[in-house]
Design a protein around this motif. Structure first.
Motif, PDB file in Angstrom:
ATOM      1  N   THR A  24       0.994  -1.090  -0.141  1.00  0.00           N
ATOM      2  CA  THR A  24       0.078  -0.015   0.077  1.00  0.00           C
ATOM      3  C   THR A  24       0.901   1.327  -0.050  1.00  0.00           C
ATOM      4  O   THR A  24       1.630   1.670   1.088  1.00  0.00           O
ATOM      5  CB  THR A  24      -0.815  -0.054   1.385  1.00  0.00           C
ATOM      6  OG1 THR A  24      -1.519  -1.427   1.287  1.00  0.00           O
ATOM      7  CG2 THR A  24      -1.985   1.070   1.085  1.00  0.00           C
ATOM      8  N   CYS A  26       1.494   5.549  -1.243  1.00  0.00           N
ATOM      9  CA  CYS A  26       0.850   6.743  -1.391  1.00  0.00           C
ATOM     10  C   CYS A  26       1.462   7.511  -2.472  1.00  0.00           C
ATOM     11  O   CYS A  26       1.008   8.517  -3.143  1.00  0.00           O
ATOM     12  CB  CYS A  26       0.598   7.414  -0.159  1.00  0.00           C
ATOM     13  SG  CYS A  26       2.430   8.037   0.571  1.00  0.00           S
ATOM     14  N   HIS A  60      -3.183   6.045  -4.521  1.00  0.00           N
ATOM     15  CA  HIS A  60      -3.252   4.773  -3.613  1.00  0.00           C
ATOM     16  C   HIS A  60      -2.879   3.612  -4.595  1.00  0.00           C
ATOM     17  O   HIS A  60      -3.580   3.065  -5.528  1.00  0.00           O
ATOM     18  CB  HIS A  60      -4.523   4.769  -3.325  1.00  0.00           C
ATOM     19  CG  HIS A  60      -4.870   3.692  -2.346  1.00  0.00           C
ATOM     20  ND1 HIS A  60      -4.578   3.837  -0.901  1.00  0.00           N
ATOM     21  CD2 HIS A  60      -5.185   2.520  -2.498  1.00  0.00           C
ATOM     22  CE1 HIS A  60      -4.969   2.482  -0.381  1.00  0.00           C
ATOM     23  NE2 HIS A  60      -5.137   1.679  -1.183  1.00  0.00           N
ATOM     24  N   THR A  62      -1.414  -0.156  -4.995  1.00  0.00           N
ATOM     25  CA  THR A  62      -1.342  -1.417  -4.582  1.00  0.00           C
ATOM     26  C   THR A  62      -0.373  -2.548  -5.072  1.00  0.00           C
ATOM     27  O   THR A  62      -0.100  -3.461  -4.530  1.00  0.00           O
ATOM     28  CB  THR A  62      -2.742  -1.976  -4.312  1.00  0.00           C
ATOM     29  OG1 THR A  62      -3.240  -2.191  -5.715  1.00  0.00           O
ATOM     30  CG2 THR A  62      -3.731  -1.189  -3.573  1.00  0.00           C
ATOM     31  N   SER A  76       2.143   3.907   2.624  1.00  0.00           N
ATOM     32  CA  SER A  76       1.038   4.553   2.989  1.00  0.00           C
ATOM     33  C   SER A  76       0.423   3.902   4.232  1.00  0.00           C
ATOM     34  O   SER A  76       0.554   2.799   4.685  1.00  0.00           O
ATOM     35  CB  SER A  76      -0.445   4.368   2.012  1.00  0.00           C
ATOM     36  OG  SER A  76      -1.179   4.774   2.251  1.00  0.00           O
TER      37      SER A  76
END
Length: 78
Positions: A24, A26, A60, A62, A76
């Motif tokens: 995760t 940012c 965001h 992944t 994140s």
């Protein structure tokens, strides 16, 4: 929390290989001219992106996989 996250408080991972990396994140920052094979995340789905050294991609994220180059993937909180 958002300000701390944007300043890298939660750390980062350095990637310079062609393996797929899940997490995760940012933000993604190119350490050198980089070709991203694929990147996915919240409202993000792209392949074969060329980004110059220093470029900062916010979002965001992944999953990311490189074709060449190196990146910092900022962690994140969510």
């Amino acid at each position: 929390m958002n300000q701390e996250q944007s300043m890298g408080k939660h750390g980062f991972n350095f990637y310079s290989d062609t393996s797929a990396h899940a997490g995760t994140f940012c933000a993604i920052q190119a350490c050198e001219d980089t070709i991203i094979a694929s990147v996915t995340g919240e409202n993000i789905s792209a392949t074969n992106i060329t980004i110059p050294a220093g470029f900062l991609m916010m979002g965001h994220v992944t999953s990311i996989q490189l074709t060449s180059g190196s990146i910092l993937a900022y962690k994140s909180t969510s």
